[in-house]
Design a protein around this motif. Sequence first.
Motif, PDB file in Angstrom:
ATOM      1  N   PHE A  32     -19.397 -46.702  -0.517  1.00 23.13           N
ATOM      2  CA  PHE A  32     -18.538 -47.214   0.628  1.00 23.13           C
ATOM      3  C   PHE A  32     -17.940 -46.005   1.263  1.00 23.13           C
ATOM      4  O   PHE A  32     -17.333 -45.065   0.676  1.00 23.13           O
ATOM      5  CB  PHE A  32     -17.480 -48.159   0.065  1.00 23.13           C
ATOM      6  CG  PHE A  32     -17.936 -49.412  -0.253  1.00 23.13           C
ATOM      7  CD1 PHE A  32     -19.301 -50.088  -0.173  1.00 23.13           C
ATOM      8  CD2 PHE A  32     -17.093 -50.610  -0.669  1.00 23.13           C
ATOM      9  CE1 PHE A  32     -19.887 -51.280  -0.534  1.00 23.13           C
ATOM     10  CE2 PHE A  32     -17.697 -51.843  -1.012  1.00 23.13           C
ATOM     11  CZ  PHE A  32     -18.948 -52.124  -0.735  1.00 23.13           C
ATOM     12  N   PRO A  33     -17.867 -46.080   2.651  1.00 26.28           N
ATOM     13  CA  PRO A  33     -17.475 -44.972   3.378  1.00 26.28           C
ATOM     14  C   PRO A  33     -15.919 -44.609   2.999  1.00 26.28           C
ATOM     15  O   PRO A  33     -15.163 -45.714   2.785  1.00 26.28           O
ATOM     16  CB  PRO A  33     -17.609 -45.244   4.796  1.00 26.28           C
ATOM     17  CG  PRO A  33     -18.581 -46.481   4.547  1.00 26.28           C
ATOM     18  CD  PRO A  33     -18.518 -47.008   3.535  1.00 26.28           C
ATOM     19  N   LYS A  34     -15.533 -43.347   2.879  1.00 23.11           N
ATOM     20  CA  LYS A  34     -14.113 -43.070   2.634  1.00 23.11           C
ATOM     21  C   LYS A  34     -13.622 -42.011   3.840  1.00 23.11           C
ATOM     22  O   LYS A  34     -14.312 -41.169   4.090  1.00 23.11           O
ATOM     23  CB  LYS A  34     -13.959 -42.368   1.660  1.00 23.11           C
ATOM     24  CG  LYS A  34     -14.541 -43.087   0.416  1.00 23.11           C
ATOM     25  CD  LYS A  34     -14.552 -42.333  -0.913  1.00 23.11           C
ATOM     26  CE  LYS A  34     -15.228 -43.152  -2.164  1.00 23.11           C
ATOM     27  NZ  LYS A  34     -16.686 -43.521  -2.078  1.00 23.11           N
ATOM     28  N   THR A  35     -12.596 -42.491   4.602  1.00 24.20           N
ATOM     29  CA  THR A  35     -12.049 -41.794   5.720  1.00 24.20           C
ATOM     30  C   THR A  35     -11.437 -40.583   5.021  1.00 24.20           C
ATOM     31  O   THR A  35     -10.994 -40.436   3.846  1.00 24.20           O
ATOM     32  CB  THR A  35     -11.018 -42.715   6.331  1.00 24.20           C
ATOM     33  OG1 THR A  35     -10.032 -42.787   5.527  1.00 24.20           O
ATOM     34  CG2 THR A  35     -11.417 -43.701   7.125  1.00 24.20           C
ATOM     35  N   GLY A  36     -11.330 -39.405   5.887  1.00 28.91           N
ATOM     36  CA  GLY A  36     -10.773 -37.845   5.286  1.00 28.91           C
ATOM     37  C   GLY A  36     -11.508 -37.157   4.439  1.00 28.91           C
ATOM     38  O   GLY A  36     -11.125 -36.324   3.893  1.00 28.91           O
ATOM     39  N   LYS A  37     -12.907 -37.420   4.335  1.00 32.93           N
ATOM     40  CA  LYS A  37     -13.613 -36.870   3.514  1.00 32.93           C
ATOM     41  C   LYS A  37     -13.978 -35.308   4.098  1.00 32.93           C
ATOM     42  O   LYS A  37     -13.994 -35.339   5.145  1.00 32.93           O
ATOM     43  CB  LYS A  37     -15.018 -37.355   3.316  1.00 32.93           C
ATOM     44  CG  LYS A  37     -16.007 -36.769   2.409  1.00 32.93           C
ATOM     45  CD  LYS A  37     -17.378 -37.535   2.024  1.00 32.93           C
ATOM     46  CE  LYS A  37     -18.076 -36.942   1.093  1.00 32.93           C
ATOM     47  NZ  LYS A  37     -19.322 -37.688   0.654  1.00 32.93           N
ATOM     48  N   PHE A  38     -13.861 -34.243   3.002  1.00 35.91           N
ATOM     49  CA  PHE A  38     -13.969 -32.921   3.559  1.00 35.91           C
ATOM     50  C   PHE A  38     -15.413 -32.472   4.078  1.00 35.91           C
ATOM     51  O   PHE A  38     -16.326 -32.864   3.330  1.00 35.91           O
ATOM     52  CB  PHE A  38     -13.778 -31.990   2.509  1.00 35.91           C
ATOM     53  CG  PHE A  38     -13.416 -30.804   2.895  1.00 35.91           C
ATOM     54  CD1 PHE A  38     -12.555 -30.163   3.319  1.00 35.91           C
ATOM     55  CD2 PHE A  38     -14.235 -29.652   2.635  1.00 35.91           C
ATOM     56  CE1 PHE A  38     -12.220 -28.819   3.697  1.00 35.91           C
ATOM     57  CE2 PHE A  38     -14.221 -28.333   2.734  1.00 35.91           C
ATOM     58  CZ  PHE A  38     -13.069 -27.884   3.671  1.00 35.91           C
ATOM     59  N   LYS A  39     -15.336 -32.401   5.309  1.00 36.83           N
ATOM     60  CA  LYS A  39     -16.819 -32.165   6.111  1.00 36.83           C
ATOM     61  C   LYS A  39     -17.436 -30.979   5.696  1.00 36.83           C
ATOM     62  O   LYS A  39     -18.691 -31.098   6.197  1.00 36.83           O
ATOM     63  CB  LYS A  39     -16.540 -32.742   7.683  1.00 36.83           C
ATOM     64  CG  LYS A  39     -15.725 -31.502   8.287  1.00 36.83           C
ATOM     65  CD  LYS A  39     -15.476 -31.988   9.939  1.00 36.83           C
ATOM     66  CE  LYS A  39     -14.797 -30.898  10.627  1.00 36.83           C
ATOM     67  NZ  LYS A  39     -14.481 -31.269  11.922  1.00 36.83           N
ATOM     68  N   TYR A  40     -17.006 -30.133   5.342  1.00 32.99           N
ATOM     69  CA  TYR A  40     -17.782 -28.819   5.096  1.00 32.99           C
ATOM     70  C   TYR A  40     -18.440 -28.822   3.633  1.00 32.99           C
ATOM     71  O   TYR A  40     -17.849 -29.287   2.776  1.00 32.99           O
ATOM     72  CB  TYR A  40     -16.884 -27.577   5.383  1.00 32.99           C
ATOM     73  CG  TYR A  40     -16.215 -27.630   6.702  1.00 32.99           C
ATOM     74  CD1 TYR A  40     -16.916 -27.316   7.814  1.00 32.99           C
ATOM     75  CD2 TYR A  40     -14.831 -27.940   6.752  1.00 32.99           C
ATOM     76  CE1 TYR A  40     -16.287 -27.224   8.968  1.00 32.99           C
ATOM     77  CE2 TYR A  40     -14.066 -28.013   8.072  1.00 32.99           C
ATOM     78  CZ  TYR A  40     -14.923 -27.339   9.130  1.00 32.99           C
ATOM     79  OH  TYR A  40     -14.345 -27.261  10.387  1.00 32.99           O
ATOM     80  N   LEU A 358     -21.758 -56.087   2.234  1.00 32.74           N
ATOM     81  CA  LEU A 358     -21.815 -55.028   3.204  1.00 32.74           C
ATOM     82  C   LEU A 358     -20.635 -55.427   4.415  1.00 32.74           C
ATOM     83  O   LEU A 358     -20.338 -54.595   5.112  1.00 32.74           O
ATOM     84  CB  LEU A 358     -23.239 -55.133   4.032  1.00 32.74           C
ATOM     85  CG  LEU A 358     -24.101 -54.355   3.168  1.00 32.74           C
ATOM     86  CD1 LEU A 358     -25.736 -54.805   3.920  1.00 32.74           C
ATOM     87  CD2 LEU A 358     -23.909 -53.059   2.906  1.00 32.74           C
ATOM     88  N   GLY A 359     -20.299 -56.789   4.437  1.00 32.92           N
ATOM     89  CA  GLY A 359     -19.223 -57.167   5.238  1.00 32.92           C
ATOM     90  C   GLY A 359     -17.867 -56.301   4.991  1.00 32.92           C
ATOM     91  O   GLY A 359     -17.139 -56.482   6.104  1.00 32.92           O
ATOM     92  N   PHE A 360     -17.910 -55.694   3.754  1.00 32.82           N
ATOM     93  CA  PHE A 360     -16.583 -54.939   3.850  1.00 32.82           C
ATOM     94  C   PHE A 360     -16.517 -53.762   4.519  1.00 32.82           C
ATOM     95  O   PHE A 360     -15.508 -53.219   4.884  1.00 32.82           O
ATOM     96  CB  PHE A 360     -16.522 -54.503   2.110  1.00 32.82           C
ATOM     97  CG  PHE A 360     -16.358 -55.556   1.267  1.00 32.82           C
ATOM     98  CD1 PHE A 360     -15.630 -56.804   1.370  1.00 32.82           C
ATOM     99  CD2 PHE A 360     -16.924 -55.696  -0.031  1.00 32.82           C
ATOM    100  CE1 PHE A 360     -15.362 -57.690   0.501  1.00 32.82           C
ATOM    101  CE2 PHE A 360     -16.735 -56.428  -0.913  1.00 32.82           C
ATOM    102  CZ  PHE A 360     -16.084 -57.616  -0.669  1.00 32.82           C
TER     103      PHE A 360
END
Length: 683
Positions: A32-40, A358-360
Motif C-alpha cells: 500500500f502506498p505510503k506518503t513521505g517516502k524518501f525518494k532518493y 484495492l478500494g483502500f
Amino acid sequence: MNVFLNKWYKNHALVYKILLFLLTTLFIVYLFPKTGKFKYSFEKGKPWQSENLYAPFNFAIKKSQDEIAKERREIEHQSPLYFEVNQGTEAIVLSDYSTRFHQVFKDSSSIKIENSILYKQGESLLNKLYSSGILDLDYSYDKDRPVILTTSNTIIKEIEYGNLYELSQWRQLVEKDLGNTLSVDFKKRMLSIFFDVIKPNVQLNKSLSEKALEEELSRISLTRGRIEKEQLIVSKGQVVEDNQYDILSSLKSEYESQVWNSANYNWVLIAYTLLVALALLMLLLFLRKYRIEVFLNNTKVTFIFFNIALMVFLSTLVINFNSQYIYVVPLCILPLVLKAFFDARLGLFTHVLTVLLLGFIVPNSYEYMFLQIIAGMVTILTVSELYKRANLFISVGQITFIYIIAYFAFFVIHEGQLTGLKWETFGLFVLCGLATLFVQPLIYIYEKIFGLVSDVSLLELSDTNTKLLKELSNRAPGTFHHSLNVANLAEASANEIGANAMLIRVGALYHDIGKMDNPTYFTENQSTGINPHDELSSKESAKIIIDHTIRGIEIAKKHNLPDRVIDFIRTHHGTSLVYYFYMKEKAENENVDPSDFTYPGPKPFSKETAILMMCDSVEAASKSLKEPTSTKINDFVENIINKQMESGQFLNADITFKEIQSIKKVLKHKLANIYHLRIEYPE
C-alpha cells in the motif's frame, strides 16, 4: 519430541496455510502506498545520481550500528558489578571449622602443639579467603572488571573481580598454602575439613548490576554532529563515501520516522492489517465451506493468493507512478484465470475481495469498486468456452463497453454535464481490454509454473484430431477404439461420484499411447488372426505388455502432455500382474518369480486414476464375454473390481467403498447398453 513431530506432520498443511495467509497479508499491507517516502536511492561507494542535495531541515547525524556496538562493549566492560556479601557466613564457617577440626584430629597421637599450629594455619587460611570473599557461582567476567561489595545496600569496598575466589579455585589455594610440610594423612584430613565447612558468602546482585549498566548505556549518544537546514549534503556525481553515507542514512531515517513511526500512522497500519487479514480470511472460509478440494490443495491455495497479491502489486505500481492510469490494470484477468482453472463462483468471489482491498488505496474508491465489480460480473457471465478465441474477443469487447458506459454515467453524475469529458480515459479502458487478451498466454504460463491443468488445455487435449491421438488411431486402431470406450465409461463414472470428468476423459484417451510402438502384440490390434506372442516366451511377452506404460510415459513427455495426464498412463495398471502370461509360465515352471510379470506402478493415488483403472480393466476384459446376460455382466464387473480391491490397488486413492459401488453400477449399466441386452420373449 515424537509427539510434536507427529502433530506437525498431521497439521503441516494447516500450518502452511496460516503462514501463507500471514505473509500475503503483510505483503499486501506493505505494498500500500505510503506518503513521505524518501525518494532518493543511494549506495556506499557509488556516485550520487540525483541533483545536488541540500538539507530540507535540521537533523543530527546518527552513529552507525558498529560505532554504537563498540561503545556498548566498552561500557559493559567498565561498568561495575554489584555483589552482596553475607557477613555472618565467616563466623559460622570458623565455628564449624573448630568443631570439625577437633572431631577429625581427636584420635591423633601427634603432639598437641603441632595440632595447635595446624589449627591456626587453617584458621588463617579461612580468614584470607573470606577477606576477599568466596563466590556462590563461577561467573565468566573479566578479571579486571570492577566489583563493588555491598551489604544491606551499604558499600563495603571496591575491588576487581579477579580478587574474588571462585568455588573452583579455593582447593588449589588450600593445597598451595598447606605445602609439603604436612604428612599425606594430615593434608587429606585438612582438605576434608575445608570441604565440609567452606561456604560461599558473595552473591551477584543482578538487578543492581543491570540497573547500573542501563544507566551507563542510556548515556550513550546516538548522534555525532548536526546538519543545518540548506547545508549541502552531496553534489551530483559525487561518490557517496562513509561520511556522506552516514549523513544520507540519517536524513532518510529522520524523514521516514516523521511519517511512518508516528503513533497515528502505527494505528492506521494496524487497521490496514486487520482489514486485509479479514478479507483473506473470508476467502479461506469460502474455500473451506464450498471448495474443500481446493482448500486441501496447498498448491491451489497458493495460486489463488499469488494472483490476488499480483493484482494488488500491479495496481499499487501504477498508483505510485500515476494514479490516473489505474484503469489500465487488467483486473478482469483475475476472474478469467480462476474460472479457467476452477469455476465461475470462486472467480467472482475472489475478484470482489481483491477489488475491496484495492478500494483502500485508489482515488475515487467507490467509482473504482463499482466499475471493477460490474466488469468482473460481466466477465463471469459472458466468457464461456475460453479455448475459442472468438469468444474471448467478444467478451473483452463487452467488458470494455461496460467500463465505458459505467464511467460515462459516473462522470455525468459528478459533473452534471458532458463538457470536459475526458476522452483519454476511454482510451485507458481500451488498453485495459487489450491487456485482458493476455489471459491466454498467462494461463499457459501458470500451467507450467504451478503444475495446474485448466479446462482450456483439457478441452484441447480431448480433441481426437490432435496429432498424438491421430497417430494412435492410425498405428493402433484397436487401441484407439478401446481408449474411446474407456473414456466414455470413465466420464460417466466420474460424473456419478463428482470426480473431474474432463480430466479423466483426457487421461483415458491417452492412457494406452505406449501401445503404438508394438501394436500387433496387443489383441485389440490383431486383425489378421496371427498372434506374435506365439513365438515368444511368457517372460518376453509379459515384458512387452508391461513396457507399454513406460513407453507411454516417454511418448507423453516427448509431446509435452501435462503431468496430471501422465499420471493416468503411469497408474492405470498399478502394481497388478500380467495374469495370462503369469499363469502360462506357472504351468511350465512352479518357481516363477511374480516380479517378472508385475507392472512397476505406482498404484492409483486419486479418484480419477482409480476410476480409470477400473474402467480400463472392465472394458478390456468385456471383449471376452460370450453371450452376455445381465447376470454375467454383474458377476463379471464385480469379479474384476473386487480382485483389484483385494490386491490393494486403491489403498492410496481417496475413494470410498460407496463410490466404488456407484462406479460398479454405472459400468454394469453401460456394458448392458453396449451389448444391447434384450428381454427374451416366449415363442
